[in-house]
Scaffold this motif. Structure first.
Motif, PDB file in Angstrom:
ATOM      1  N   GLY A  20       0.770  -1.234   0.000  1.00 37.92           N
ATOM      2  CA  GLY A  20       0.000   0.000   0.000  1.00 37.92           C
ATOM      3  C   GLY A  20       0.801   1.284   0.000  1.00 37.92           C
ATOM      4  N   VAL A  21       2.141   1.197   0.007  1.00 39.64           N
ATOM      5  CA  VAL A  21       2.924   2.432   0.009  1.00 39.64           C
ATOM      6  C   VAL A  21       2.509   3.284  -1.191  1.00 39.64           C
ATOM      7  CG1 VAL A  21       4.943   1.560  -1.260  1.00 39.64           C
ATOM      8  CG2 VAL A  21       5.217   3.423   0.358  1.00 39.64           C
ATOM      9  N   GLN A  22       2.383   4.584  -0.961  1.00 38.05           N
ATOM     10  CA  GLN A  22       1.901   5.487  -1.998  1.00 38.05           C
ATOM     11  C   GLN A  22       2.952   6.536  -2.330  1.00 38.05           C
ATOM     12  OE1 GLN A  22      -1.496   7.157  -0.035  1.00 38.05           O
ATOM     13  NE2 GLN A  22      -2.792   5.387  -0.435  1.00 38.05           N
ATOM     14  N   LEU A  23       2.994   6.938  -3.583  1.00 37.77           N
ATOM     15  CA  LEU A  23       3.801   8.063  -4.016  1.00 37.77           C
ATOM     16  C   LEU A  23       2.840   9.212  -4.283  1.00 37.77           C
ATOM     17  CD1 LEU A  23       6.403   9.451  -4.972  1.00 37.77           C
ATOM     18  CD2 LEU A  23       5.947   8.488  -7.244  1.00 37.77           C
ATOM     19  N   GLN A  24       3.031  10.294  -3.556  1.00 38.10           N
ATOM     20  CA  GLN A  24       2.210  11.486  -3.745  1.00 38.10           C
ATOM     21  C   GLN A  24       3.110  12.576  -4.298  1.00 38.10           C
ATOM     22  OE1 GLN A  24       0.720  12.189   0.215  1.00 38.10           O
ATOM     23  NE2 GLN A  24      -0.478  10.307   0.228  1.00 38.10           N
ATOM     24  N   GLN A  25       2.596  13.306  -5.262  1.00 40.94           N
ATOM     25  CA  GLN A  25       3.377  14.384  -5.870  1.00 40.94           C
ATOM     26  C   GLN A  25       2.610  15.691  -5.775  1.00 40.94           C
ATOM     27  OE1 GLN A  25       4.044  12.872  -9.874  1.00 40.94           O
ATOM     28  NE2 GLN A  25       6.105  12.252  -9.289  1.00 40.94           N
ATOM     29  N   GLU A  26       3.368  16.754  -5.534  1.00 39.18           N
ATOM     30  CA  GLU A  26       2.828  18.101  -5.590  1.00 39.18           C
ATOM     31  C   GLU A  26       3.535  18.787  -6.746  1.00 39.18           C
ATOM     32  OE1 GLU A  26       3.420  19.908  -1.779  1.00 39.18           O
ATOM     33  OE2 GLU A  26       2.267  18.362  -0.758  1.00 39.18           O
ATOM     34  N   ALA A  27       2.757  19.411  -7.615  1.00 35.02           N
ATOM     35  CA  ALA A  27       3.337  20.018  -8.810  1.00 35.02           C
ATOM     36  C   ALA A  27       2.693  21.374  -9.073  1.00 35.02           C
ATOM     37  CB  ALA A  27       3.141  19.094 -10.011  1.00 35.02           C
ATOM     38  N   THR A  28       3.430  22.184  -9.794  1.00 31.24           N
ATOM     39  CA  THR A  28       2.955  23.501 -10.202  1.00 31.24           C
ATOM     40  C   THR A  28       2.986  23.557 -11.724  1.00 31.24           C
ATOM     41  OG1 THR A  28       3.996  24.430  -8.224  1.00 31.24           O
ATOM     42  CG2 THR A  28       3.359  25.980  -9.941  1.00 31.24           C
ATOM     43  N   ILE A  29       1.933  24.107 -12.282  1.00 32.33           N
ATOM     44  CA  ILE A  29       1.898  24.233 -13.739  1.00 32.33           C
ATOM     45  C   ILE A  29       2.552  25.552 -14.159  1.00 32.33           C
ATOM     46  CG2 ILE A  29      -0.368  25.325 -13.949  1.00 32.33           C
ATOM     47  CD1 ILE A  29      -0.727  23.211 -16.346  1.00 32.33           C
ATOM     48  N   GLY A  30       3.291  25.469 -15.228  1.00 33.30           N
ATOM     49  CA  GLY A  30       3.961  26.647 -15.772  1.00 33.30           C
ATOM     50  C   GLY A  30       3.835  26.658 -17.275  1.00 33.30           C
ATOM     51  N   ASP A  31       4.614  27.499 -17.919  1.00 33.62           N
ATOM     52  CA  ASP A  31       4.569  27.624 -19.375  1.00 33.62           C
ATOM     53  C   ASP A  31       4.917  26.324 -20.093  1.00 33.62           C
ATOM     54  OD1 ASP A  31       3.836  30.263 -19.109  1.00 33.62           O
ATOM     55  OD2 ASP A  31       5.896  31.018 -19.327  1.00 33.62           O
ATOM     56  N   ASP A  32       5.782  25.513 -19.483  1.00 30.99           N
ATOM     57  CA  ASP A  32       6.211  24.259 -20.105  1.00 30.99           C
ATOM     58  C   ASP A  32       5.488  23.034 -19.557  1.00 30.99           C
ATOM     59  OD1 ASP A  32       8.056  25.592 -21.720  1.00 30.99           O
ATOM     60  OD2 ASP A  32       9.568  25.566 -20.125  1.00 30.99           O
ATOM     61  N   GLY A  33       4.408  23.230 -18.848  1.00 33.57           N
ATOM     62  CA  GLY A  33       3.656  22.108 -18.275  1.00 33.57           C
ATOM     63  C   GLY A  33       3.915  21.972 -16.786  1.00 33.57           C
ATOM     64  N   TRP A  34       3.691  20.782 -16.261  1.00 29.96           N
ATOM     65  CA  TRP A  34       3.820  20.531 -14.831  1.00 29.96           C
ATOM     66  C   TRP A  34       5.280  20.386 -14.413  1.00 29.96           C
ATOM     67  CZ3 TRP A  34      -0.212  21.191 -11.789  1.00 29.96           C
ATOM     68  CH2 TRP A  34      -1.494  21.043 -12.312  1.00 29.96           C
ATOM     69  N   THR A  35       5.606  20.956 -13.273  1.00 28.30           N
ATOM     70  CA  THR A  35       6.908  20.792 -12.640  1.00 28.30           C
ATOM     71  C   THR A  35       6.662  20.224 -11.247  1.00 28.30           C
ATOM     72  OG1 THR A  35       7.829  22.682 -13.823  1.00 28.30           O
ATOM     73  CG2 THR A  35       8.991  21.958 -11.828  1.00 28.30           C
ATOM     74  N   VAL A  36       7.225  19.053 -10.979  1.00 24.11           N
ATOM     75  CA  VAL A  36       7.044  18.421  -9.669  1.00 24.11           C
ATOM     76  C   VAL A  36       7.850  19.210  -8.643  1.00 24.11           C
ATOM     77  CG1 VAL A  36       7.395  16.329  -8.317  1.00 24.11           C
ATOM     78  CG2 VAL A  36       6.605  16.159 -10.686  1.00 24.11           C
ATOM     79  N   ASP A  37       7.166  19.700  -7.627  1.00 24.47           N
ATOM     80  CA  ASP A  37       7.810  20.472  -6.564  1.00 24.47           C
ATOM     81  C   ASP A  37       8.326  19.574  -5.448  1.00 24.47           C
ATOM     82  OD1 ASP A  37       7.142  22.938  -7.825  1.00 24.47           O
ATOM     83  OD2 ASP A  37       5.117  22.784  -6.985  1.00 24.47           O
TER      84      ASP A  37
END
Length: 117
Positions: A20-37
């Motif tokens: 059940g381990v999960q990978l959670q990502q937080e990302a910001t959208i910019g001019d070139d698409g999503w960037t994982v923060d």
């Protein structure tokens, strides 16, 4: 289990990711698409640990299927990232110990897996 192992033994061990381990990502959208923060590894049960993880740690957990010792897994990652395997091994034992302590990774033998599983 960890008390009985030094860095070399930790690198020789095979690991499996916890159920059940999960990978959670937080990302910001910019001019070139999503960037994982930032990326987080989370356990949805038990103590529900949440650990911030860089791409190297995410790759270790993703490859933890009980078939390869961590040292061999690092050799594959080193080739993929074009870095010396010794450089990765220097940090990997400490990372593995921490992830085992948190329950994100389990030694395959403790989890009841054999190399053929």
């Amino acid at each position: 289990w960890l008390r009985d192992r030094d860095a070399s033994a930790l690198l020789a061990e095979r690991y499996v990711a916890a159920d059940g381990v999960q990978l959670q990502q937080e990302a910001t959208i910019g001019d070139d698409g999503w960037t994982v923060d930032r990326q987080l590894l989370a356990l949805p049960h038990g103590l529900r640990w949440v650990e911030q993880a860089d791409p190297f740690i995410v790759s270790i957990v993703a490859g933890a299927n009980g078939r390869l010792p961590l040292r061999d897994q690092l050799a594959l990652l080193a080739a993929a990232y074009d870095v010396p395997a010794e450089e990765l091994a220097g940090a990997a034992a400490e990372v593995a110990a921490h992830l085992v302590e948190r329950g994100v990774l389990l030694p395959a033998a403790v989890a009841g897996q054999t190399p053929e599983s």
